[in-house]
Design a protein around this motif. Sequence first.
Motif, short mmCIF file in Angstrom:
data_model
loop_
_atom_site.label_atom_id
_atom_site.label_comp_id
_atom_site.label_asym_id
_atom_site.label_seq_id
_atom_site.Cartn_x
_atom_site.Cartn_y
_atom_site.Cartn_z
N GLY A 287 0.81 -1.21 0.00
CA GLY A 287 0.00 0.00 0.00
C GLY A 287 0.85 1.26 0.00
O GLY A 287 2.07 1.21 0.15
N PRO A 288 0.21 2.42 -0.16
CA PRO A 288 0.97 3.68 -0.20
C PRO A 288 1.50 4.06 1.17
O PRO A 288 0.92 3.73 2.20
N LEU A 289 2.62 4.74 1.18
CA LEU A 289 3.16 5.29 2.41
C LEU A 289 2.37 6.54 2.80
O LEU A 289 1.87 7.27 1.94
N PRO A 290 2.28 6.81 4.11
CA PRO A 290 1.71 8.11 4.51
C PRO A 290 2.60 9.23 4.03
O PRO A 290 3.81 9.05 3.84
N THR A 291 2.04 10.37 3.82
CA THR A 291 2.82 11.50 3.28
C THR A 291 3.10 12.57 4.32
O THR A 291 3.74 13.58 4.02
N ASP A 292 2.63 12.37 5.54
CA ASP A 292 2.78 13.43 6.54
C ASP A 292 3.51 12.95 7.80
O ASP A 292 3.41 13.56 8.85
N GLY A 293 4.27 11.86 7.72
CA GLY A 293 4.97 11.34 8.88
C GLY A 293 6.30 12.05 9.12
O GLY A 293 6.72 12.91 8.33
N PRO A 294 7.00 11.68 10.20
CA PRO A 294 8.30 12.29 10.49
C PRO A 294 9.36 11.86 9.49
O PRO A 294 9.19 10.90 8.74
N GLU A 295 10.47 12.56 9.49
CA GLU A 295 11.57 12.22 8.60
C GLU A 295 12.02 10.78 8.82
O GLU A 295 11.92 10.25 9.93
N ALA A 296 12.53 10.19 7.76
CA ALA A 296 12.96 8.80 7.83
C ALA A 296 14.24 8.62 7.03
O ALA A 296 14.61 9.47 6.20
N SER A 297 14.91 7.51 7.30
CA SER A 297 16.07 7.11 6.50
C SER A 297 15.97 5.62 6.22
O SER A 297 15.29 4.87 6.93
N ILE A 298 16.63 5.18 5.16
CA ILE A 298 16.65 3.77 4.82
C ILE A 298 17.50 3.02 5.84
O ILE A 298 18.61 3.44 6.18
N VAL A 299 16.98 1.89 6.31
CA VAL A 299 17.69 1.06 7.28
C VAL A 299 17.71 -0.37 6.74
O VAL A 299 16.66 -0.94 6.43
N LEU A 300 18.91 -0.93 6.64
CA LEU A 300 19.08 -2.28 6.13
C LEU A 300 19.63 -3.17 7.24
O LEU A 300 20.64 -2.84 7.85
N PRO A 301 18.98 -4.30 7.51
CA PRO A 301 19.52 -5.20 8.52
C PRO A 301 20.91 -5.69 8.15
O PRO A 301 21.23 -5.89 6.97
N SER A 302 21.72 -5.89 9.16
CA SER A 302 23.04 -6.48 8.95
C SER A 302 22.88 -7.98 8.67
O SER A 302 22.13 -8.67 9.36
#
Length: 339
Positions: A287-302
Amino acid sequence: MIKRRTLLAALPLAGCGASATGPSGTAAAPGQAPAFESVASVPFDRFVEGVKTEARRRGISAGTVDAAFAGVRPNQRVIELDRRQAEGGMPWEEYRDRIMVSPTRVQNGRRMYAENVDLLRRVEQRYRVSPRVIVAIWGVETNFGGNTGGFGVVEALATLAWEGRRASYFRNELFAALKILEEGHIRADRMRGSWAGAMGQPQFMPSNFERLAVDFDGDGRRDIWESRADALGSIAHYFNRNGWRDGEPWGREVRPPPGFSLSGADTEARRPLRDFARMGFRDANGGPLPTDGPEASIVLPSRGSGQVFLGHHNLRVIRRYNSPVNYGLAVGLLSDRVG
């Protein structure tokens, strides 16, 4: 752990203190053997006498010092675990499903959340921290208080301060532990914890106890070993002091857009969620992401095999408790499922 260890690869019993467990989450047995190869420059007895002298100069009473060091000797098991504890190579999916977010842990987390809901609401009211993340930390650190470690904290810290890789750090933790005893929060014979001195249900190192443990039940002692109120209140106080943002999510799993490269992903940049939506990221269900949430960054599991997350500020706060990325993600996922 706050100014805490990067000593372990985020297994259970690895919270605000360095701890030792096996993959099952069972604390290593505190075996002792007085004879082993030492690299320390002075005999252990002489080292302890120096610590006692300095402790008295710091205002710790002779009675407290004598009780704390009664029967203390170098613990070979502590040294073995310290030398063995370099971060291992467990795949993310195994770590997530078999250890941190196993069905049993989720089930127990839901039960403990329900049993303690009134206490958790009072803790949330005071510290403005999500009860779900409190329960998740409690669960992964000590199996909801059921596995707090079997080592004498003073003996473990004295062993590491005498012979370990980070002697200065553990020496300071040893004096912090003696101060806790002097203040009467716990008796010396009950001050048990991990092989590296992490204590009680939250697994606080002694220096973190000084700054962040709280007397939530109001009995005059900060008892993170047996008082559930003090333990959960102390976890919440830690998050409050480290910048937890009330009402904000920790993060979410996402589906990246076509052509997304794990190896080339920019995990440093922080962007509004709407930017990720414009780039074609979707939520885990498509589904679509919300457009009004807090800032985010990409996180990849080790050591993962393709799972992708967007992490918010509160994920960084979780990782201040224990820094490995897989620990932070697992706590976040568990928190989503227990409340």
